[in-house]
Design a protein around this motif. Structure first.
Motif, short mmCIF file in Angstrom:
data_model
loop_
_atom_site.label_atom_id
_atom_site.label_comp_id
_atom_site.label_asym_id
_atom_site.label_seq_id
_atom_site.Cartn_x
_atom_site.Cartn_y
_atom_site.Cartn_z
N MET A 68 0.84 -1.19 0.00
CA MET A 68 0.00 0.00 0.00
C MET A 68 0.89 1.25 0.00
SD MET A 68 -3.15 -0.98 2.58
CE MET A 68 -3.98 0.54 2.30
N THR A 69 0.34 2.32 -0.50
CA THR A 69 1.08 3.59 -0.57
C THR A 69 0.67 4.50 0.58
OG1 THR A 69 -0.60 4.68 -1.91
CG2 THR A 69 1.08 3.41 -3.09
N ASN A 70 1.44 5.55 0.78
CA ASN A 70 1.08 6.54 1.80
C ASN A 70 -0.26 7.19 1.48
OD1 ASN A 70 3.31 6.06 3.35
ND2 ASN A 70 4.48 7.80 2.58
N THR A 71 -0.56 7.36 0.20
CA THR A 71 -1.86 7.92 -0.18
C THR A 71 -2.99 6.99 0.25
OG1 THR A 71 -0.85 9.06 -2.06
CG2 THR A 71 -3.24 8.74 -2.14
N SER A 72 -2.79 5.70 0.06
CA SER A 72 -3.81 4.72 0.49
C SER A 72 -4.00 4.79 2.00
CB SER A 72 -3.40 3.31 0.09
OG SER A 72 -3.29 3.18 -1.29
N TYR A 73 -2.88 4.84 2.72
CA TYR A 73 -2.96 4.94 4.18
C TYR A 73 -3.71 6.21 4.59
CZ TYR A 73 0.70 1.33 4.43
OH TYR A 73 1.43 0.18 4.33
N ALA A 74 -3.39 7.31 3.95
CA ALA A 74 -4.04 8.59 4.28
C ALA A 74 -5.53 8.51 4.01
CB ALA A 74 -3.40 9.73 3.48
N LEU A 75 -5.93 7.93 2.90
CA LEU A 75 -7.36 7.84 2.57
C LEU A 75 -8.11 6.94 3.55
CD1 LEU A 75 -7.20 7.68 -1.33
CD2 LEU A 75 -8.03 9.58 0.10
N ILE A 76 -7.48 5.83 3.92
CA ILE A 76 -8.12 4.94 4.90
C ILE A 76 -8.29 5.66 6.23
CG2 ILE A 76 -7.78 2.85 6.29
CD1 ILE A 76 -6.46 1.63 3.71
N MET A 77 -7.27 6.39 6.66
CA MET A 77 -7.36 7.10 7.94
C MET A 77 -8.35 8.26 7.85
SD MET A 77 -5.77 5.04 9.70
CE MET A 77 -6.36 5.89 11.15
N LEU A 78 -8.47 8.89 6.69
CA LEU A 78 -9.47 9.93 6.50
C LEU A 78 -10.87 9.34 6.70
CD1 LEU A 78 -10.21 12.84 5.70
CD2 LEU A 78 -10.24 12.05 3.32
N VAL A 79 -11.11 8.19 6.10
CA VAL A 79 -12.41 7.53 6.27
C VAL A 79 -12.63 7.14 7.73
CG1 VAL A 79 -13.79 5.50 5.62
CG2 VAL A 79 -12.53 6.76 3.86
N ALA A 80 -11.57 6.64 8.38
CA ALA A 80 -11.69 6.31 9.81
C ALA A 80 -12.02 7.55 10.62
CB ALA A 80 -10.39 5.67 10.31
N GLY A 81 -11.38 8.66 10.28
CA GLY A 81 -11.66 9.93 10.97
C GLY A 81 -13.08 10.39 10.75
N ILE A 82 -13.58 10.23 9.54
CA ILE A 82 -14.98 10.58 9.25
C ILE A 82 -15.90 9.71 10.09
CG2 ILE A 82 -16.76 10.45 7.45
CD1 ILE A 82 -14.50 11.28 5.45
N GLY A 83 -15.49 8.47 10.30
CA GLY A 83 -16.33 7.55 11.06
C GLY A 83 -16.45 7.86 12.54
N ILE A 84 -15.47 8.55 13.11
CA ILE A 84 -15.49 8.80 14.56
C ILE A 84 -16.70 9.63 14.99
CG2 ILE A 84 -14.26 9.93 16.47
CD1 ILE A 84 -11.68 8.77 15.29
N PRO A 85 -16.98 10.78 14.36
CA PRO A 85 -18.17 11.52 14.76
C PRO A 85 -19.47 10.78 14.41
CG PRO A 85 -16.76 12.89 13.36
CD PRO A 85 -16.16 11.54 13.43
N VAL A 86 -19.44 10.00 13.32
CA VAL A 86 -20.62 9.22 12.96
C VAL A 86 -20.87 8.17 14.05
CG1 VAL A 86 -21.60 7.62 11.26
CG2 VAL A 86 -20.34 9.65 10.49
N LEU A 87 -19.80 7.48 14.47
CA LEU A 87 -19.89 6.52 15.57
C LEU A 87 -20.46 7.20 16.82
CD1 LEU A 87 -17.06 4.20 16.88
CD2 LEU A 87 -18.18 5.81 18.39
N ALA A 88 -19.94 8.37 17.14
CA ALA A 88 -20.40 9.09 18.34
C ALA A 88 -21.88 9.42 18.24
CB ALA A 88 -19.58 10.36 18.52
N ALA A 89 -22.30 9.93 17.09
CA ALA A 89 -23.71 10.31 16.92
C ALA A 89 -24.62 9.10 16.95
CB ALA A 89 -23.88 11.08 15.61
N LEU A 90 -24.24 8.03 16.26
CA LEU A 90 -25.07 6.83 16.22
C LEU A 90 -25.19 6.19 17.59
CD1 LEU A 90 -23.82 5.14 12.90
CD2 LEU A 90 -26.02 6.30 13.29
N ASN A 91 -24.06 6.05 18.29
CA ASN A 91 -24.11 5.39 19.59
C ASN A 91 -24.80 6.25 20.64
OD1 ASN A 91 -23.32 2.69 20.18
ND2 ASN A 91 -22.15 3.50 21.88
N ALA A 92 -24.63 7.57 20.54
CA ALA A 92 -25.35 8.47 21.46
C ALA A 92 -26.85 8.35 21.21
CB ALA A 92 -24.88 9.90 21.27
N ALA A 93 -27.24 8.29 19.94
CA ALA A 93 -28.67 8.15 19.61
C ALA A 93 -29.20 6.81 20.10
CB ALA A 93 -28.88 8.30 18.11
N LEU A 94 -28.41 5.74 19.96
CA LEU A 94 -28.84 4.44 20.48
C LEU A 94 -28.98 4.50 21.99
CD1 LEU A 94 -29.50 1.45 20.08
CD2 LEU A 94 -27.03 0.97 20.19
N GLY A 95 -28.02 5.14 22.66
CA GLY A 95 -28.10 5.29 24.12
C GLY A 95 -29.36 6.02 24.56
#
Length: 148
Positions: free
Chosen positions: A1-28
């Motif tokens: 994998m390239t650094n660009t691939s790593y960066a894109l995967i981590m960008l998606v992971a970063g996008i997922g953090i607030p989504v995770l927070a909102a979804l789990n807070a709503a479930l709670g």
């Protein structure tokens, strides 16, 4: 994998953090139990991780017994994060909660990299890097002021 691939995967992971927070807070809120919502999240995460381990090579699980025990603290840290964001986000706002998490991540990541903690590659905290982190932290602060 390239650094660009790593960066894109981590960008998606970063996008997922607030989504995770909102979804789990709503479930709670939906089940009136933030801690139970966190348990559900971890069960789903466990099953997802288990599927990946089975697919990619389950023999690695046997090596956990020989790993340094302090490395298992990561599990307690993710539990703390999920429990705290699930409870706090509905009261404080997902954006506010995640922005303060981001600020903590900036500080922690800089220290981990500078001192090469936990086997990380050493990246010294130069004045340029410190300036960049300060600008990022200022950006987080500005978003907090603008949200009021």
């Amino acid at each position: 994998m390239t650094n660009t691939s790593y960066a894109l995967i981590m960008l998606v992971a970063g996008i997922g953090i607030p989504v995770l927070a909102a979804l789990n807070a709503a479930l709670g809120r939906a089940i009136s139990a933030p801690a139970a919502a966190s348990v559900v999240l971890f069960v789903v995460a466990f099953l997802t991780s288990l599927a990946v381990v089975i697919f990619t090579g389950p023999q690695a699980i046997a090596k956990v017994a020989t790993a340094p025990k302090h490395l298992l603290l990561a599990g307690a840290l993710i539990a703390f994060y999920v429990l705290s964001i699930t409870y706090i986000a509905p009261h404080f706002g997902v954006g506010n909660a995640v922005f303060f998490v981001l600020l903590g991540q900036l500080i922690s990541a800089a220290a981990i990299d500078h001192f090469a903690l936990f086997g990380a590659t050493q990246t010294p905290l130069t004045w340029i890097r410190a300036s960049g982190i300060t600008v990022m932290a200022a950006g987080v602060f500005i978003t907090q002021i603008a949200a009021r």
